[in-house]
Design a protein around this motif. Structure first.
Motif, PDB file in Angstrom:
ATOM      1  N   PRO A   1      -8.622   5.521  -4.501  1.00 23.79           N
ATOM      2  CA  PRO A   1      -9.481   4.774  -3.974  1.00 23.79           C
ATOM      3  C   PRO A   1      -9.060   3.275  -4.466  1.00 23.79           C
ATOM      4  O   PRO A   1      -9.474   2.388  -3.570  1.00 23.79           O
ATOM      5  CB  PRO A   1     -10.801   5.022  -4.510  1.00 23.79           C
ATOM      6  CG  PRO A   1     -10.722   6.669  -5.018  1.00 23.79           C
ATOM      7  CD  PRO A   1      -9.318   6.792  -5.372  1.00 23.79           C
TER       8      PRO A   1
ATOM      9  N   VAL B   1       0.799  -1.303  -0.007  1.00 22.91           N
ATOM     10  CA  VAL B   1      -0.047   0.009  -0.027  1.00 22.91           C
ATOM     11  C   VAL B   1       0.912   1.321  -0.102  1.00 22.91           C
ATOM     12  O   VAL B   1       1.870   1.235   0.726  1.00 22.91           O
ATOM     13  CB  VAL B   1      -0.661   0.047   1.098  1.00 22.91           C
ATOM     14  CG1 VAL B   1      -1.895   1.007   1.299  1.00 22.91           C
ATOM     15  CG2 VAL B   1      -1.567  -1.244   1.420  1.00 22.91           C
TER      16      VAL B   1
ATOM     17  N   MET C   1       1.246   4.451   0.980  1.00 22.87           N
ATOM     18  CA  MET C   1       0.608   5.321   2.023  1.00 22.87           C
ATOM     19  C   MET C   1       0.418   6.674   1.774  1.00 22.87           C
ATOM     20  O   MET C   1      -0.233   7.461   2.406  1.00 22.87           O
ATOM     21  CB  MET C   1       1.312   5.158   3.314  1.00 22.87           C
ATOM     22  CG  MET C   1       1.173   3.809   4.295  1.00 22.87           C
ATOM     23  SD  MET C   1      -0.331   3.668   4.809  1.00 22.87           S
ATOM     24  CE  MET C   1      -0.339   1.832   5.353  1.00 22.87           C
ATOM     25  N   MET C   2       1.123   7.386   0.798  1.00 27.98           N
ATOM     26  CA  MET C   2       1.059   8.538   0.454  1.00 27.98           C
ATOM     27  C   MET C   2      -0.169   8.698  -0.755  1.00 27.98           C
ATOM     28  O   MET C   2      -0.586  10.125  -1.049  1.00 27.98           O
ATOM     29  CB  MET C   2       2.451   9.168  -0.152  1.00 27.98           C
ATOM     30  CG  MET C   2       3.576   9.131   0.852  1.00 27.98           C
ATOM     31  SD  MET C   2       3.009   9.730   2.366  1.00 27.98           S
ATOM     32  CE  MET C   2       3.119  11.437   2.336  1.00 27.98           C
ATOM     33  N   SER C   3      -0.715   7.550  -1.192  1.00 27.85           N
ATOM     34  CA  SER C   3      -1.615   7.654  -2.122  1.00 27.85           C
ATOM     35  C   SER C   3      -2.928   7.957  -1.571  1.00 27.85           C
ATOM     36  O   SER C   3      -3.530   7.271  -0.767  1.00 27.85           O
ATOM     37  CB  SER C   3      -1.598   6.600  -3.373  1.00 27.85           C
ATOM     38  OG  SER C   3      -2.531   6.577  -4.106  1.00 27.85           O
ATOM     39  N   ILE C   4      -4.120   8.662  -2.252  1.00 25.52           N
ATOM     40  CA  ILE C   4      -5.299   8.690  -1.808  1.00 25.52           C
ATOM     41  C   ILE C   4      -6.337   8.179  -3.068  1.00 25.52           C
ATOM     42  O   ILE C   4      -7.506   8.485  -3.072  1.00 25.52           O
ATOM     43  CB  ILE C   4      -5.647  10.076  -1.649  1.00 25.52           C
ATOM     44  CG1 ILE C   4      -5.643  11.014  -2.594  1.00 25.52           C
ATOM     45  CG2 ILE C   4      -5.077  10.639  -0.074  1.00 25.52           C
ATOM     46  CD1 ILE C   4      -6.175  12.490  -2.565  1.00 25.52           C
TER      47      ILE C   4
ATOM     48  N   GLU D   1      -5.943   2.046  -4.641  1.00 30.51           N
ATOM     49  CA  GLU D   1      -4.779   1.595  -3.719  1.00 30.51           C
ATOM     50  C   GLU D   1      -5.429   1.429  -2.334  1.00 30.51           C
ATOM     51  O   GLU D   1      -5.388   2.143  -1.478  1.00 30.51           O
ATOM     52  CB  GLU D   1      -3.906   2.931  -3.764  1.00 30.51           C
ATOM     53  CG  GLU D   1      -2.757   2.453  -3.039  1.00 30.51           C
ATOM     54  CD  GLU D   1      -1.458   1.573  -3.937  1.00 30.51           C
ATOM     55  OE1 GLU D   1      -1.922   1.510  -4.945  1.00 30.51           O
ATOM     56  OE2 GLU D   1      -0.646   0.907  -3.246  1.00 30.51           O
ATOM     57  N   MET D   2      -5.690  -0.259  -2.258  1.00 31.48           N
ATOM     58  CA  MET D   2      -6.284  -0.350  -0.984  1.00 31.48           C
ATOM     59  C   MET D   2      -5.384  -1.419  -0.019  1.00 31.48           C
ATOM     60  O   MET D   2      -4.595  -2.230  -0.573  1.00 31.48           O
ATOM     61  CB  MET D   2      -7.377  -1.325  -1.491  1.00 31.48           C
ATOM     62  CG  MET D   2      -8.650  -0.449  -1.946  1.00 31.48           C
ATOM     63  SD  MET D   2     -10.170  -1.388  -2.163  1.00 31.48           S
ATOM     64  CE  MET D   2      -9.757  -1.888  -3.853  1.00 31.48           C
TER      65      MET D   2
END
Lengths: 149, 69
Positions: free
Chosen positions: B19, B12, B14-17, B21-22
Motif C-alpha cells: 500500500p 511505481v 507495478m508488480m507490488s501490492i 508503493e503509490m
C-alpha cells in the motif's frame, strides 16, 4: 472509541476518493503529471475506444465534479452517484484484465472505498427502495427541487 | 509475479501490492485523506457543531399530491 474510528474512517475514505478523482480528472486537462501508464490488455482497447468516442473526456469531467463534491463535503450522496459509473468501469476493465497486480489492487481498493461510502450514506438512498412507486413529475411542482436544498 | 516491494524512488513498481508503493494519484488520495482527518479533528475541536441536513422525509400529503396515479 469504535464510533470515532467509524467516523474518521469514513472521513478518510471520503477525502481519499475525492482527492484521487478530483486530481485525476484535473490532471487530464491540465497535465501536471504524466497520464497513467496503460498496459496492453483487453481493457486497454476499451479505453482507446472510449477516448475516440469522447467518453473518456466525459468521465474525467464526472471525476472532477464527483471528486469536488466529496472533498468539499457538498452534495456527497449525489457525488457518489455521479462517480459510480466511473469507478465501476475502471474496476471492471482493470481488476479482471490488467497484467499489473498494483493496478488490480488499486482499482479494487477504490471500488471498495466507493461501496463503503455508499453504505455510510445509505440513509439518503433508502427512499429508492420502495417496492410500489407512483411517479410525481418534477414539472408539476419544480419548487420541490430547491425545497430539497 | 506479485511482490510486496516498496522504495521511495519516484517510480511505481507495478508488480507490488504494497500500500505504500503509490502512484501520484494514490499519493494525492492518501495526502487528502490524512489532511482531511486532521482538518476534521481540528474543526470538531474548535468550531461549534453545525446542523447537518438529513434526507428529506416526505409526508403522506406531499407524496400523494401531484402523483400521476
Amino acid at each position: 472509541m469504535w464510533r470515532a474510528i467509524e467516523k474518521y474512517g469514513v472521513v478518510f475514505v471520503r477525502f481519499y476518493l475525492g482527492g484521487f478523482n478530483l486530481i485525476g480528472g484535473l490532471d487530464y486537462f491540465i497535465r501536471f503529471w504524466p497520464q497513467p501508464h496503460i498496459a496492453q490488455s483487453t481493457g486497454n482497447d476499451y479505453v482507446m475506444i472510449s477516448m475516440q468516442l469522447g467518453l473518456f473526456q466525459f468521465a474525467k469531467v464526472l471525476e472532477i465534479l464527483g471528486g469536488a463534491s466529496l472533498v468539499f463535503n457538498r452534495f456527497v450522496p449525489l457525488g457518489l452517484v455521479i462517480l459510480m459509473p466511473v469507478t465501476v468501469n475502471i474496476f471492471l476493465i482493470n481488476a479482471f484484465w490488467s497484467p499489473f497486480p498494483h493496478i488490480i489492487y488499486s482499482t479494487t481498493r477504490n471500488f471498495v472505498f466507493h461501496v463503503i461510502l455508499l453504505a455510510a450514506y445509505a440513509n439518503y438512498y433508502y427512499p429508492m427502495l420502495k417496492f410500489r412507486t407512483a411517479p410525481q413529475p418534477v414539472w408539476r411542482d419544480p419548487s420541490r427541487i430547491w425545497k430539497s436544498f | 509475479m506479485i511482490t510486496f516491494n516498496f522504495a521511495i524512488d519516484g517510480v511505481v513498481d507495478m508488480m507490488s501490492i504494497n500500500p505504500l508503493e503509490m502512484s501520484n494519484f494514490e499519493a494525492t488520495g492518501a495526502i487528502f485523506g490524512v489532511a482531511g482527518v486532521i482538518l476534521t479533528l481540528l474543526w470538531n475541536h474548535y468550531v461549534a457543531p453545525r446542523k447537518q441536513q438529513l434526507p428529506h422525509v416526505f409526508i403522506a400529503q406531499e407524496t400523494e399530491e401531484d402523483a400521476l396515479d
